[in-house]
Design an enzyme around this catalytic site. Structure first.
Site, short mmCIF file in Angstrom:
data_model
loop_
_atom_site.label_atom_id
_atom_site.label_comp_id
_atom_site.label_asym_id
_atom_site.label_seq_id
_atom_site.Cartn_x
_atom_site.Cartn_y
_atom_site.Cartn_z
N HIS A 40 26.07 27.90 34.17
CA HIS A 40 27.01 27.12 33.59
C HIS A 40 27.87 26.14 34.68
O HIS A 40 27.76 24.84 34.84
CB HIS A 40 27.76 27.19 32.43
CG HIS A 40 26.99 27.82 31.17
ND1 HIS A 40 27.13 29.20 30.81
CD2 HIS A 40 26.17 27.38 30.27
CE1 HIS A 40 26.33 29.27 29.84
NE2 HIS A 40 26.00 28.31 29.41
N GLY A 157 20.19 23.40 32.12
CA GLY A 157 19.42 24.14 33.01
C GLY A 157 18.08 24.38 32.74
O GLY A 157 17.33 24.14 31.82
#
Ligand code: PAF
Length: 291
Positions: A40, A157
């Site tokens: 993250h 992602g």
């Protein structure tokens, strides 16, 4: 540097976003379900890189109930708001948007929430087959988050390859003025893709969880060693055999496909994408890579 802020309602978030936009500041956005890890953090850095020092980086932290099926891990999904705030602060995030279920889906339990966003093509196979209501929840919440944060750029992602493709398509189809950026998967030293769900793994499960990455590397070696490509069925058999050698692992699916259209490939050549989902104990992990 201004202190990091936190806001909890779409109205308040929109007011902040409106102010920043009037000031000419670009807004970079990283949607998350919290329990933040280095993967993250790399998305936050990418968001900062995209909007520059004069821009604003917003991270949302919201465990979205509509993307979990009733039997899935919603209630035990890991949470750590204190740790998340620290990580965001250290990464130079300007604002955390952390709405509650009440403001996101008011009256959902009593049938008073009834609007969902559905992408009808890219979300059908793979994750969509194993988790039929999952992407409907993802596209709905991302729409709501986009409408609150009003980002110029949103960073996702690559570990969730299919999710990124679905969101990119939705963004284009629904004319959101948002640039969707997909940033590379971050891995542990032994190759395991970083994921909040890794926290569920016991020590032996953690060891066996590297099988996902090993399967990708083996398939890549096979494909790169062949000039005319390898039949997908043969590769799938090899993946199933590798996974079955780990006593705690069970293959959910493996697919080889075009990285953009997600169209399955019968013969797997260079430049194909591979994705797989494996249960390790009770924990379901996913991973993917270019082969
Ligand atoms: O990838 C995730 O963490 C979630 O699916 C997302 C995009 C934050 C939506 O809840």
């Amino acid at each position: 540097m201004a202190p990091m802020r936190m806001t909890r309602t779409p109205g308040a978030m929109q007011r902040w976003a409106g102010t920043w936009r009037r000031e000419g500041r670009r807004i970079g956005f990283v949607p998350t379900m919290g329990y933040l890890h280095d993967g993250h953090v790399s998305l936050m850095h990418e968001a900062r890189r995209r909007v520059g020092r004069g821009g604003v980086v917003v991270v949302s932290i919201y465990v979205n109930p509509t993307q979990f099926a009733p039997a899935e891990d919603l209630s035990r999904y890991p949470r750590d708001m204190k740790g998340d705030r620290r990580r965001c602060r250290e990464a130079g995030v300007d604002m955390i948007y952390a709405p509650t279920d009440d403001v996101m889906y008011p009256g959902r339990g009593e049938g008073r929430y009834s609007t969902y966003v559905v992408e009808e093509q890219l979300g059908r196979g793979m994750e969509g087959e194993s988790r039929p209501t999952h992407f409907r929840g993802v596209t709905t919440v991302v729409t709501k988050l986009f409408n609150a944060v009003l980002p110029d750029v949103a960073v996702f992602g690559a570990k969730d390859w299919q999710q990124a493709a679905v969101i990119r398509r939705m963004t284009r189809d629904l004319d959101f003025p948002v640039r969707v950026v997909v940033a590379p998967t971050q891995r542990e030293k032994d190759g395991l893709a970083m994921s909040s769900r890794n926290a569920y793994l016991g020590p032996e499960e953690r060891r066996q969880a590297t099988v996902l990455h090993r399967c990708i590397e083996e398939a890549r070696r096979r494909v790169r060693g062949s000039r005319e490509g390898v039949p997908a069925e043969a590769l799938k058999g090899e993946v199933a055999a590798t996974v079955s050698r780990e006593p705690l692992a069970r293959l959910d699916y493996v697919e080889f496909f075009d990285p953009e259209t997600l169209e399955p490939r019968a013969t797997v050549g260079h430049g194909s994408q591979m994705a797989l989902a494996v249960f390790v104990g009770r924990t379901r992990l996913i991973d993917n890579g270019r082969v």
